[in-house]
Design a protein around this motif. Structure first.
Motif, mmCIF file in Angstrom:
data_model
loop_
_atom_site.group_PDB
_atom_site.id
_atom_site.type_symbol
_atom_site.label_atom_id
_atom_site.label_comp_id
_atom_site.label_asym_id
_atom_site.label_seq_id
_atom_site.Cartn_x
_atom_site.Cartn_y
_atom_site.Cartn_z
ATOM 1 N N ALA A 17 -17.937 -8.579 9.157
ATOM 2 C CA ALA A 17 -18.168 -10.046 9.464
ATOM 3 C C ALA A 17 -17.036 -11.084 9.075
ATOM 4 N N ASP A 18 -16.525 -11.001 7.946
ATOM 5 C CA ASP A 18 -15.414 -11.652 7.416
ATOM 6 C C ASP A 18 -14.116 -11.569 7.914
ATOM 7 N N PRO A 19 -13.567 -12.579 8.772
ATOM 8 C CA PRO A 19 -12.426 -12.483 9.333
ATOM 9 C C PRO A 19 -10.963 -12.213 8.568
ATOM 10 N N ASP A 20 -11.081 -12.606 7.439
ATOM 11 C CA ASP A 20 -10.028 -12.256 6.581
ATOM 12 C C ASP A 20 -9.828 -10.799 6.169
ATOM 13 N N ARG A 21 -11.247 -10.201 5.750
ATOM 14 C CA ARG A 21 -11.195 -8.741 5.392
ATOM 15 C C ARG A 21 -10.826 -8.011 6.593
ATOM 16 N N LEU A 22 -11.380 -8.360 7.809
ATOM 17 C CA LEU A 22 -11.150 -7.787 8.917
ATOM 18 C C LEU A 22 -9.746 -7.487 9.180
ATOM 19 N N THR A 23 -8.953 -8.658 9.007
ATOM 20 C CA THR A 23 -7.495 -8.667 9.399
ATOM 21 C C THR A 23 -6.793 -7.779 8.628
ATOM 22 N N ALA A 24 -7.169 -7.763 7.262
ATOM 23 C CA ALA A 24 -6.461 -6.649 6.073
ATOM 24 C C ALA A 24 -6.918 -5.554 6.557
ATOM 25 N N LEU A 25 -8.151 -4.935 6.894
ATOM 26 C CA LEU A 25 -8.488 -3.579 7.005
ATOM 27 C C LEU A 25 -7.841 -3.069 8.527
ATOM 28 N N VAL A 26 -7.629 -4.110 9.413
ATOM 29 C CA VAL A 26 -7.000 -3.584 10.562
ATOM 30 C C VAL A 26 -5.672 -3.283 10.202
ATOM 31 N N ARG A 27 -5.031 -4.130 9.344
ATOM 32 C CA ARG A 27 -3.497 -3.816 9.018
ATOM 33 C C ARG A 27 -3.426 -2.667 8.328
ATOM 34 N N ILE A 28 -4.601 -2.296 7.417
ATOM 35 C CA ILE A 28 -4.232 -1.103 6.651
ATOM 36 C C ILE A 28 -4.430 0.332 7.446
ATOM 37 N N ARG A 29 -5.350 -0.068 8.400
ATOM 38 C CA ARG A 29 -5.623 1.006 9.566
ATOM 39 C C ARG A 29 -4.384 1.287 10.167
ATOM 40 N N GLU A 30 -3.549 0.330 10.541
ATOM 41 C CA GLU A 30 -2.302 0.298 11.425
ATOM 42 C C GLU A 30 -1.245 1.073 10.714
ATOM 43 N N LEU A 31 -1.280 0.726 9.418
ATOM 44 C CA LEU A 31 -0.418 1.578 8.269
ATOM 45 C C LEU A 31 -0.754 2.753 8.475
ATOM 46 N N ARG A 102 -3.367 -11.397 -1.384
ATOM 47 C CA ARG A 102 -2.503 -10.689 -2.411
ATOM 48 C C ARG A 102 -2.401 -9.236 -2.404
ATOM 49 N N ILE A 103 -2.848 -8.732 -1.038
ATOM 50 C CA ILE A 103 -2.736 -7.225 -0.910
ATOM 51 C C ILE A 103 -1.338 -6.972 -0.640
ATOM 52 N N ASP A 104 -0.704 -5.934 -1.483
ATOM 53 C CA ASP A 104 0.923 -5.474 -1.354
ATOM 54 C C ASP A 104 0.824 -4.267 -0.388
ATOM 55 N N PHE A 105 1.091 -4.928 0.686
ATOM 56 C CA PHE A 105 1.088 -3.801 1.892
ATOM 57 C C PHE A 105 2.373 -2.961 1.936
ATOM 58 N N ASP A 106 3.480 -3.453 1.437
ATOM 59 C CA ASP A 106 4.497 -2.540 1.171
ATOM 60 C C ASP A 106 4.041 -1.474 0.028
ATOM 61 N N LEU A 107 3.347 -1.709 -0.746
ATOM 62 C CA LEU A 107 2.777 -0.632 -1.741
ATOM 63 C C LEU A 107 1.889 0.399 -1.106
ATOM 64 N N VAL A 108 0.963 -0.098 -0.333
ATOM 65 C CA VAL A 108 0.327 0.569 0.618
ATOM 66 C C VAL A 108 0.955 1.644 1.266
ATOM 67 N N ARG A 109 2.040 0.967 2.143
ATOM 68 C CA ARG A 109 2.804 1.781 3.175
ATOM 69 C C ARG A 109 3.637 2.806 2.160
ATOM 70 N N ASP A 110 4.365 2.471 0.916
ATOM 71 C CA ASP A 110 4.811 3.492 0.287
ATOM 72 C C ASP A 110 3.951 4.714 -0.264
ATOM 73 N N LEU A 111 2.742 4.231 -0.694
ATOM 74 C CA LEU A 111 1.489 5.238 -0.984
ATOM 75 C C LEU A 111 1.520 6.404 0.233
ATOM 76 N N LEU A 112 1.397 5.648 1.413
ATOM 77 C CA LEU A 112 0.754 6.470 2.483
ATOM 78 C C LEU A 112 2.060 7.573 2.741
ATOM 79 N N ARG A 113 3.523 6.922 2.722
ATOM 80 C CA ARG A 113 4.572 7.872 3.039
ATOM 81 C C ARG A 113 4.650 8.764 1.987
ATOM 82 N N ALA A 114 4.265 8.752 0.672
ATOM 83 C CA ALA A 114 4.395 9.663 -0.103
ATOM 84 C C ALA A 114 3.290 10.832 -0.139
#
Length: 123
Positions: A17-31, A102-114
């Protein structure tokens, strides 16, 4: 959100329901979809997860009551990123993001790549 009964990730995201959470989750999914292109996207334990074809989930994410969780189920990857994870809010196997901005999407991306770089032990 309690454990979802959605059959797919689109349904899971529709429950947020929360639009900010949804935006963050969608970005994590895209990564995840980009960096784990050879993985299957599935629902496991009531949350979106990614696994090598026929394998166990190695990555998952969820909207919890107080934060977003990013589950990294590869101890070897966690160990390799020990220094970068030191300042993060960590559970036994997850990163907790209490503030969406404050989500570090660069860190998330690097963890996914590893994670994708080579198979390893899954906890």
């Amino acid at each position: 959100m309690t454990r979802s009964t959605s059959e797919d990730v689109d349904g899971y995201l529709a429950e947020v329901a929360d639009p900010d959470r949804l935006t963050a989750l969608v970005r994590i999914r895209e990564l995840c979809r980009t960096e784990l292109a050879e993985y299957e996207e599935v629902m496991a334990y009531g949350m979106p997860a990614y696994r090598r074809v026929g394998g166990e989930p190695e990555i998952a994410f969820a909207s919890q009551k107080q934060y977003l969780s990013f589950y990294l189920m590869r101890p070897g990857v966690r160990d390799a990123f020990e220094e970068r994870l030191a300042d993060q809010d960590m559970g036994k196997g997850c990163l907790r993001f209490r503030r969406m901005e404050r989500i570090d999407f660069d860190l998330v991306r690097d963890l996914l790549r590893a994670t994708a770089a080579a198979p390893g032990e899954v906890c």
